[in-house]
Design an enzyme around this catalytic site. Sequence first.
Site, PDB file in Angstrom:
ATOM      1  N   LYS A   1     -15.163  41.693 -46.734  1.00  0.00           N
ATOM      2  CA  LYS A   1     -14.276  41.606 -45.574  1.00  0.00           C
ATOM      3  C   LYS A   1     -13.136  40.666 -45.961  1.00  0.00           C
ATOM      4  O   LYS A   1     -13.372  39.501 -46.266  1.00  0.00           O
ATOM      5  CB  LYS A   1     -15.021  41.089 -44.339  1.00  0.00           C
TER       6      LYS A   1
ATOM      7  N   THR B   1     -18.849  43.495 -38.330  1.00  0.00           N
ATOM      8  CA  THR B   1     -18.137  43.457 -39.612  1.00  0.00           C
ATOM      9  C   THR B   1     -18.229  42.100 -40.318  1.00  0.00           C
ATOM     10  O   THR B   1     -18.084  42.035 -41.537  1.00  0.00           O
ATOM     11  CB  THR B   1     -16.642  43.803 -39.414  1.00  0.00           C
ATOM     12  N   ASP B   2     -18.466  41.023 -39.544  1.00  0.00           N
ATOM     13  CA  ASP B   2     -18.388  39.677 -40.149  1.00  0.00           C
ATOM     14  C   ASP B   2     -19.292  39.528 -41.371  1.00  0.00           C
ATOM     15  O   ASP B   2     -18.882  38.991 -42.388  1.00  0.00           O
ATOM     16  CB  ASP B   2     -18.749  38.597 -39.122  1.00  0.00           C
TER      17      ASP B   2
ATOM     18  N   THR C   1     -19.142  44.624 -32.903  1.00  0.00           N
ATOM     19  CA  THR C   1     -18.050  45.161 -32.078  1.00  0.00           C
ATOM     20  C   THR C   1     -18.171  46.668 -31.890  1.00  0.00           C
ATOM     21  O   THR C   1     -17.823  47.202 -30.841  1.00  0.00           O
ATOM     22  CB  THR C   1     -16.690  44.812 -32.739  1.00  0.00           C
TER      23      THR C   1
HETATM   24  N1  ASP Z   1     -18.434  38.991 -34.758  1.00  0.00           N
HETATM   25  C1  ASP Z   1     -18.570  40.425 -34.779  1.00  0.00           C
HETATM   26  C2  ASP Z   1     -19.721  40.778 -35.673  1.00  0.00           C
HETATM   27  O1  ASP Z   1     -19.646  40.660 -36.849  1.00  0.00           O
HETATM   28  C3  ASP Z   1     -17.316  41.061 -35.229  1.00  0.00           C
HETATM   29  C4  ASP Z   1     -17.400  42.540 -35.493  1.00  0.00           C
HETATM   30  O2  ASP Z   1     -18.338  43.218 -35.183  1.00  0.00           O
HETATM   31  O3  ASP Z   1     -16.458  43.051 -36.054  1.00  0.00           O
HETATM   32  O4  ASP Z   1     -20.748  41.183 -35.161  1.00  0.00           O
END
Ligand code: ASP
Length: 452
Positions: free
Chosen positions: A262, A183-184, A107
């Site tokens: 997370k 973040t995932d 993201t």
């Molecule tokens: N699905 C995304 C990822 O982990 C979510 C994010 O970036 O926060 O790449």
Amino acid sequence: MAQKTNSGYQGKILDIIKNAGCKIGDIILVEKEDRIYEGTLIPRSEYSDNTHIVIKLKNGYNLGIRITSETKIKKIGQGIKPSFTVPPLPKQNPNLPKVVILSTGGTIASRVDYRTGAVRSALSASDLYGVVPELSDIAQVQTEIVFGIYSENITQTHWSELAKRIEEHINQGVDGVVVAHGTDTMAYTAAALSFSLQNLPVPVIIVGAQRSSDRPSSDAAMNLLGAVQIAGNAPFAEVAIAMHQNLSDNVIAINRGVKVRKCHTSRRDTFKPVNASPLARIVNGKTTILTKKYLKRDPTKKTILKPNFCEKVVLVKFYPGFDPKIIKYHIENDVKGIIIEGTGLGHVSKYCFEAINTAIENKIVVGLASQCIWGRVNMNVYDTGRDLLKMGVIPLDDMFPETALVKLMWVLGQTNQIEAAKNLLKTNISGEFSPRTLPAEIYKQGDFKDDN
Ligand code: ASP
């Protein structure tokens, strides 16, 4: 087989759009049951059905229209391509520390296309620099795209490649490394880098965002500024994650890569330290180091790169009614290591013992971490734990299951000698085991006191 496009349209509906000579972004007229709709043809989810198109109306609302044999579609205007252009890069100040930002996607590297409403991976590392020009006040920034993927697509191969790129940049003399990441699975990558990059001379700081960088509520700029500040100046040289500490927009927490998870699907303060305190905190741009227990920055040190991971390692969660055939399945599939996410202090039901014993007899390394997340396993308290210990299951103390999984992948990437692997799994490599947990480190959501 249905044709697929990035737009989410496929099969019959895609043919209708194509036959009308329309493309995503075109202004179209849709005539249906005496009504006429005008709007921009926009992409849909790839899981949508085969019967609707979606247009963005002039008033900004999106409208789904079911297309029947009577519906007419006509293009009335040329599609306008997204108009975002990256601002020119700011000037570098040679007196500031040198920091490289490596972009992997997620993201933080995405933008919303407000014309179409879709979130797209659109920002390279240098775009990020361009949209956060304040970075030039804290560091001389160099950028590179390593991958452009959402982190759910990251595998062990990506970890290895990333570790190698980081080592190369460090050898070229940067004062710090920032990795922009989804973040995932950020915490898994943080653990992977913590094991594969040892004896670091400078910090490696991973950063992401829960909201893309062009949204008013985005955390991207602040997280990135915090990460670059820490990478360039922190006295420690460890792998850590820098993200919002709470919901206010002025506090960044820096947490050790093997002790952070997370914990919320959408909040910006999603990363929480587990059985640990943050290494540092930045409030309104001012850094406070929260512990003296860290590995020191020292440019004379030489990074030790150990980038191999074994893919034949699995994480198995025990639950009431768990079928031990799952363990048998993994044995038959030739896994080399199993992390069991046991209950409480480190237990599984006795009816699983036979399968676990078979795994151990088959020279599979079996480690046990607790699904409680907080606290540590103690397998000497109940006979269930003692029986598992006797069998050869390795208790993983206060290491939580995901870090344990990554560590066992890394361990079995270093050696295929079973005893050496078991010893390495038990050795504290990057602070993944802590000798004691302070009361303030349990479920802690807010501020942390200095633990010196
Ligand atoms: N699905 C995304 C990822 O982990 C979510 C994010 O970036 O926060 O790449």
